[in-house]
Design an enzyme around this catalytic site. Structure first.
Site, short mmCIF file in Angstrom:
data_model
loop_
_atom_site.label_atom_id
_atom_site.label_comp_id
_atom_site.label_asym_id
_atom_site.label_seq_id
_atom_site.Cartn_x
_atom_site.Cartn_y
_atom_site.Cartn_z
N ASP A 192 0.87 -1.18 0.00
CA ASP A 192 0.00 0.00 0.00
C ASP A 192 0.91 1.23 0.00
O ASP A 192 1.65 1.46 0.95
CB ASP A 192 -0.90 -0.01 1.24
CG ASP A 192 -2.08 0.94 1.10
OD1 ASP A 192 -2.04 1.80 0.21
OD2 ASP A 192 -3.03 0.82 1.89
N ASP A 217 -2.53 2.31 -6.22
CA ASP A 217 -1.53 2.34 -5.15
C ASP A 217 -1.55 1.12 -4.24
O ASP A 217 -0.96 1.14 -3.17
CB ASP A 217 -1.71 3.60 -4.29
CG ASP A 217 -3.08 3.68 -3.65
OD1 ASP A 217 -4.00 2.96 -4.10
OD2 ASP A 217 -3.24 4.46 -2.69
N GLU A 218 -2.21 0.05 -4.66
CA GLU A 218 -2.38 -1.09 -3.75
C GLU A 218 -2.46 -2.39 -4.55
O GLU A 218 -3.08 -2.44 -5.61
CB GLU A 218 -3.68 -0.89 -2.96
CG GLU A 218 -3.93 -1.91 -1.88
CD GLU A 218 -5.23 -1.61 -1.14
OE1 GLU A 218 -5.54 -2.37 -0.20
OE2 GLU A 218 -5.95 -0.66 -1.50
#
Length: 452
Positions: free
Chosen positions: A11, A105-106
């Protein structure tokens, strides 16, 4: 034999805001809020410095301004974020063929499938190297969780924030989960959490103590069984390699039925904005707008409208969803609303207001305050200069827009690798000033590493 902690969850820390801080030296260590800046704007990401004031994602921007009036408020640069995300996802795919992105983003990674890790020690080394590679390649930080399952790996990465690495060792899962809040478990949102709290269940241990039958009675068969398994640290979900999405949608279920037609409309607009944010995070657009309405009697209606071309414009999606709502009878109350976009593409079609509504609208002027006369042509020109976006001046070089108004635009001239730059103000139609592409963040390494 216990499974090794070879499921990795990455993350990126406050991704959009951290990218802006890395790109703009004058904002490092300061409160930064990225999101829509208009009257109906919503926060996409807040830096850790802004979170100290209570600002968080999905909060109305107007509320964020009251909490943190001195923060820097910037409009998202989704193309810039996507380029950074592609770098990060490339690093993950070097580790394993099984990479499951959840957003820009993950992502989850099955390290064992790629032969990158097979036990705790090797997994920990991979996690540490990944964090170092991300920092070296992008100048940003990411938090890494390692565990034997997806659920536990995600919990571990939350514990690792910001800029950390947490490994949940095999055999320690139950003891670690036990004292945690029920909200820690996936699928336990505010409504389910309140329902469990009213039943005297506050922690994961108390879920186990209540027993599976009681959870099924409280939450229903599917949710009850699933939640009990997670409380026992059981999660057999596999990491699934990226597959092409067929649609993007969001929906909310309301604890109390909504009867006010005006509020229903406002909820539909809010859901449309959330849906568009997900579209943009995935670098997609879509042609078909879908509205889902579940009424007080549990009957569910679905309506759709297909545009002439794909869009990722929030105003277009909002207007289409509201038109669909006009054809739905909400008498008696609404218990669930959803907005989705299908017919996905990786490009957008300009001027979809004209296509969808039969009229031409200047999207650049959408976020102008309501009290500004519509006939003011200067306002339309000013909105070309979007707060936070890149510009270049023939004499002063690369910079970014701090703000505009009253016929002028204020620019701070700096680059990722420079010292904080000077601020200058120009007429909005200054021929020496033009829009520019973002500069790569790796230039930040020239001035030494920093912690966004």
């Amino acid at each position: 034999m216990r499974k090794a902690p070879t499921i990795l969850h990455l993350d990126m820390d406050a991704f959009y805001a951290s990218a802006e801080q890395a790109s703009k030296p004058s904002l490092r260590g300061k409160a930064v809020v990225v999101g829509g800046l208009g009257p109906r704007g919503v926060v996409a990401t807040a830096s850790y410095e802004a979170r100290v004031f209570g600002v968080h994602s999905a909060m109305p921007t107007a509320q964020a301004r009251r909490l943190a009036p001195n923060a820097a408020y910037l409009v998202p640069r989704f193309g810039f974020y996507k380029a950074i995300s592609e770098q990060v996802m490339g690093l993950l795919r070097e580790l394993s063929p099984l990479v499951e992105p959840l957003s820009l983003d993950e992502a989850f990674v099955d390290l064992e499938a790629g032969g990158a890790a097979w036990d705790e020690a090797s997994a920990r080394l991979v996690g540490a190297k990944l964090r170092a590679d991300i920092r070296a390649g992008t100048g940003l930080t990411g938090s890494v969780g390692l565990a034997a399952s997806k659920m536990l790996a995600k919990i571990a990465s939350e514990q690792a924030k910001p800029d950390g690495l947490v490994v949940i060792e095999p055999g320690t899962e139950r003891a670690m989960l036990g004292p945690m809040s029920v909200r820690t478990l996936p699928g336990v949102g505010p409504a389910t959490g309140d329902h469990l709290r009213r039943a005297g269940i506050h922690t994961v241990d108390e879920i186990v103590e209540a027993g599976e039958d009681e959870l099924v009675r409280l939450l229903g068969k599917a949710h009850g069984h699933g939640l009990y398994a997670m409380a026992l640290a059981r999660d057999e979900r596999a990491v699934v390699a990226e597959r092409e999405a067929k649609s993007v949608s969001v929906e909310d279920t309301y604890d109390v039925d909504i009867h006010d037609r005006v509020r229903v409309g406002l909820e539909v607009q809010r859901l449309a904005d959330r849906c568009v944010r997900r579209l943009r995070e995935a670098g997609l657009s879509g042609r078909t707008i879908v509205l889902k309405v579940r009424r007080y009697d549990f009957s569910t209606l679905t309506r759709s409208e297909t545009l002439r071309g794909p869009t990722d414009d929030p105003a277009v999606v909002r207007e289409a969803a509201l038109r669909l709502l006009e054809g739905v009878d909400s008498t008696g109350g609404v218990r669930l609303l959803g907005v989705g976009v299908s017919g996905l593409a990786d490009f957008t079609q300009e001027d979809l207001f004209a296509q969808a509504a039969g009229k031409i609208v200047d999207h650049a002027a959408e976020e102008v305050a309501d009290d500004v006369p519509a006939e003011s042509r200067d306002v339309v020109v000013e909105r070309r200069w979007v707060a936070g976006h890149d510009v270049r001046h023939a004499e002063y070089g690369h910079g970014w827009v701090q703000g505009s108004g009253l016929g002028r635009v204020t620019v701070r001239f700096e680059t990722p690798g420079s010292e904080p730059g000077r601020v200058r103000t120009f007429l909005v139609d200054d021929p020496a000033l033009e829009s520019a592409e973002p500069l790569p963040l790796v230039e930040v390494l020239g001035s030494g590493p920093h912690r966004p």
